[in-house]
Write a protein that holds these residues in place. Sequence first.
Motif, PDB file in Angstrom:
ATOM      1  N   GLY A  63       0.826  -0.957  -0.091  1.00  0.00           N
ATOM      2  CA  GLY A  63       0.114  -0.139  -0.535  1.00  0.00           C
ATOM      3  C   GLY A  63       0.752   1.069   0.183  1.00  0.00           C
ATOM      4  O   GLY A  63       0.637   2.110  -1.023  1.00  0.00           O
ATOM      5  N   LEU A  79       2.566   1.701  -3.254  1.00  0.00           N
ATOM      6  CA  LEU A  79       1.644   2.770  -4.330  1.00  0.00           C
ATOM      7  C   LEU A  79       1.416   3.397  -4.400  1.00  0.00           C
ATOM      8  O   LEU A  79       0.955   3.734  -5.294  1.00  0.00           O
ATOM      9  CB  LEU A  79       0.822   0.441  -4.718  1.00  0.00           C
ATOM     10  CG  LEU A  79       0.431  -0.068  -4.999  1.00  0.00           C
ATOM     11  CD1 LEU A  79      -0.530  -1.155  -5.684  1.00  0.00           C
ATOM     12  CD2 LEU A  79       0.942   0.127  -6.516  1.00  0.00           C
ATOM     13  N   GLU A 136      -7.365   3.960  -9.118  1.00  0.00           N
ATOM     14  CA  GLU A 136      -7.900   3.997  -8.044  1.00  0.00           C
ATOM     15  C   GLU A 136      -9.111   3.655  -7.166  1.00  0.00           C
ATOM     16  O   GLU A 136      -9.520   3.293  -5.990  1.00  0.00           O
ATOM     17  CB  GLU A 136      -7.114   5.141  -7.344  1.00  0.00           C
ATOM     18  CG  GLU A 136      -5.895   6.275  -7.500  1.00  0.00           C
ATOM     19  CD  GLU A 136      -5.740   7.280  -7.287  1.00  0.00           C
ATOM     20  OE1 GLU A 136      -4.902   7.875  -6.088  1.00  0.00           O
ATOM     21  OE2 GLU A 136      -6.681   8.068  -7.312  1.00  0.00           O
ATOM     22  N   PHE A 154      -8.485  -0.213  -6.603  1.00  0.00           N
ATOM     23  CA  PHE A 154      -7.442  -0.599  -5.345  1.00  0.00           C
ATOM     24  C   PHE A 154      -9.369  -0.303  -4.538  1.00  0.00           C
ATOM     25  O   PHE A 154      -8.668  -1.092  -3.161  1.00  0.00           O
ATOM     26  CB  PHE A 154      -6.993   0.869  -5.528  1.00  0.00           C
ATOM     27  CG  PHE A 154      -5.779   0.849  -6.441  1.00  0.00           C
ATOM     28  CD1 PHE A 154      -5.425  -1.101  -6.894  1.00  0.00           C
ATOM     29  CD2 PHE A 154      -4.697   0.770  -6.510  1.00  0.00           C
ATOM     30  CE1 PHE A 154      -4.087  -0.792  -7.680  1.00  0.00           C
ATOM     31  CE2 PHE A 154      -3.601   1.362  -7.006  1.00  0.00           C
ATOM     32  CZ  PHE A 154      -3.476   0.169  -7.188  1.00  0.00           C
ATOM     33  N   PHE A 176      -7.002  -3.401   2.650  1.00  0.00           N
ATOM     34  CA  PHE A 176      -5.996  -2.734   1.817  1.00  0.00           C
ATOM     35  C   PHE A 176      -6.314  -1.232   1.388  1.00  0.00           C
ATOM     36  O   PHE A 176      -5.722  -0.735   1.222  1.00  0.00           O
ATOM     37  CB  PHE A 176      -5.676  -3.743  -0.065  1.00  0.00           C
ATOM     38  CG  PHE A 176      -5.121  -3.074  -0.682  1.00  0.00           C
ATOM     39  CD1 PHE A 176      -3.387  -2.844  -0.665  1.00  0.00           C
ATOM     40  CD2 PHE A 176      -4.922  -2.146  -2.360  1.00  0.00           C
ATOM     41  CE1 PHE A 176      -2.595  -2.092  -1.711  1.00  0.00           C
ATOM     42  CE2 PHE A 176      -4.976  -1.128  -2.387  1.00  0.00           C
ATOM     43  CZ  PHE A 176      -3.458  -1.241  -2.514  1.00  0.00           C
ATOM     44  N   PRO A 177      -7.735  -1.452   0.878  1.00  0.00           N
ATOM     45  CA  PRO A 177      -7.947   0.216   0.557  1.00  0.00           C
ATOM     46  C   PRO A 177      -7.954   0.766   1.735  1.00  0.00           C
ATOM     47  O   PRO A 177      -7.618   2.525   1.774  1.00  0.00           O
ATOM     48  CB  PRO A 177      -9.487  -0.002   0.624  1.00  0.00           C
ATOM     49  CG  PRO A 177      -9.643  -1.804  -0.088  1.00  0.00           C
ATOM     50  CD  PRO A 177      -8.854  -2.359   0.472  1.00  0.00           C
ATOM     51  N   TYR A 219      -3.851   1.738   1.981  1.00  0.00           N
ATOM     52  CA  TYR A 219      -4.046   2.667   0.290  1.00  0.00           C
ATOM     53  C   TYR A 219      -4.532   4.118   0.324  1.00  0.00           C
ATOM     54  O   TYR A 219      -3.642   5.778   0.556  1.00  0.00           O
ATOM     55  CB  TYR A 219      -4.676   1.972  -0.772  1.00  0.00           C
ATOM     56  CG  TYR A 219      -4.269   2.909  -1.833  1.00  0.00           C
ATOM     57  CD1 TYR A 219      -2.594   3.047  -2.496  1.00  0.00           C
ATOM     58  CD2 TYR A 219      -5.432   3.527  -2.529  1.00  0.00           C
ATOM     59  CE1 TYR A 219      -2.660   3.535  -3.807  1.00  0.00           C
ATOM     60  CE2 TYR A 219      -4.941   4.281  -3.516  1.00  0.00           C
ATOM     61  CZ  TYR A 219      -3.819   4.367  -4.288  1.00  0.00           C
ATOM     62  OH  TYR A 219      -3.294   5.546  -5.714  1.00  0.00           O
ATOM     63  N   GLN A 241      -2.018   7.357   1.012  1.00  0.00           N
ATOM     64  CA  GLN A 241      -2.311   7.974  -0.319  1.00  0.00           C
ATOM     65  C   GLN A 241      -2.308  10.181   0.217  1.00  0.00           C
ATOM     66  O   GLN A 241      -1.526  10.658  -0.391  1.00  0.00           O
ATOM     67  CB  GLN A 241      -3.319   7.912  -0.987  1.00  0.00           C
ATOM     68  CG  GLN A 241      -3.298   8.757  -2.521  1.00  0.00           C
ATOM     69  CD  GLN A 241      -4.557   8.828  -3.131  1.00  0.00           C
ATOM     70  OE1 GLN A 241      -5.993   8.383  -1.979  1.00  0.00           O
ATOM     71  NE2 GLN A 241      -4.844   8.381  -5.157  1.00  0.00           N
TER      72      GLN A 241
END
Length: 225
Positions: A24, A27, A43, A46, A99-100, A103, A107
Motif C-alpha cells: 500500500g 503504490l 484508484e 483499489f 488494502f483500501p 492505501y 495516499q
Amino acid sequence: MNLSPLWLSIKTATIATIIVFIVGVLLARFIARRSFRGKTVIESIFMLPLVLPPTVVGFILLYIFGKNGFIGRLLIEWFDFQVVFSWYAVIIAAIVVSFPLMYQSAQAAFQQYDPNVEHAAYTMGASRFKVFWTISFPIAWPGLLAGLVLTFARALGEFGATLMLAGYIPNVTDTIPLAIYFAVESGNMEMAKFWVILIVTLGFAAMLWLNWWSKRNMTAHSNHK
C-alpha cells in the motif's frame, strides 16, 4: 477452551498487515504525485473492496483462486497447490479487504506535505531511495501509522470474504469472526459471547490507542509551532 481462533486471527491479521503496509505504501507513493490516463480507474479498483459486500469480494476471490479460476488452476497444475479452504485463503481475504484502508491513508499522508521538500533533496543529488526513507516516509509516518492500525483492525475482523474463500475448518481457518458465527449456529451462546467480548476489546483497544496517539501527536505538533 480452544484458543485457536485467537492465535489464528492475530497471526493472520499481523501477516496481512505487513504485506498490505508494504504494498500500500509503495503504490500510494508511486501514484500520489503522478498524473496519467486511467489513474482514477486504477484508484477506484483499489478502493472497491471498501464498498462491496464482503461476500461479493469473497465470490470474486473464489472465482479467481478456485480450481477453475485462472490463478487457482495454474497453482494446481504447476505446484499441485490449492488455495481454497486453506490458511492461505484466510490471508488473501484479509489482505484484499483491508488494502483500501492502508492505501487511502498512505495516499493522504503523501499528499499532505509540500513536494518541494523532496525536489530540493533531488537537486542536491539525493537518490529517490534516500529521499523516500529520510524525507517522505518520516513526514508521512503519522498518516501511515493510522492506516497500519486500521488495516490490522479490519483484517482481524474479516468474515464474509474469508467464509467464501476459506470456509470453516477448525484449527485451520477458524478465525474469531467465523468462530462467533458457527458458535451461534450451534447454539453455543456462551462461547459466542466470549469471542465477541474478546474481539470488541481488541478492536476498541486499537482505536483507543490510535485516537490517543493522534491527539498526542497533534498536541506536540502545536507546541512546536
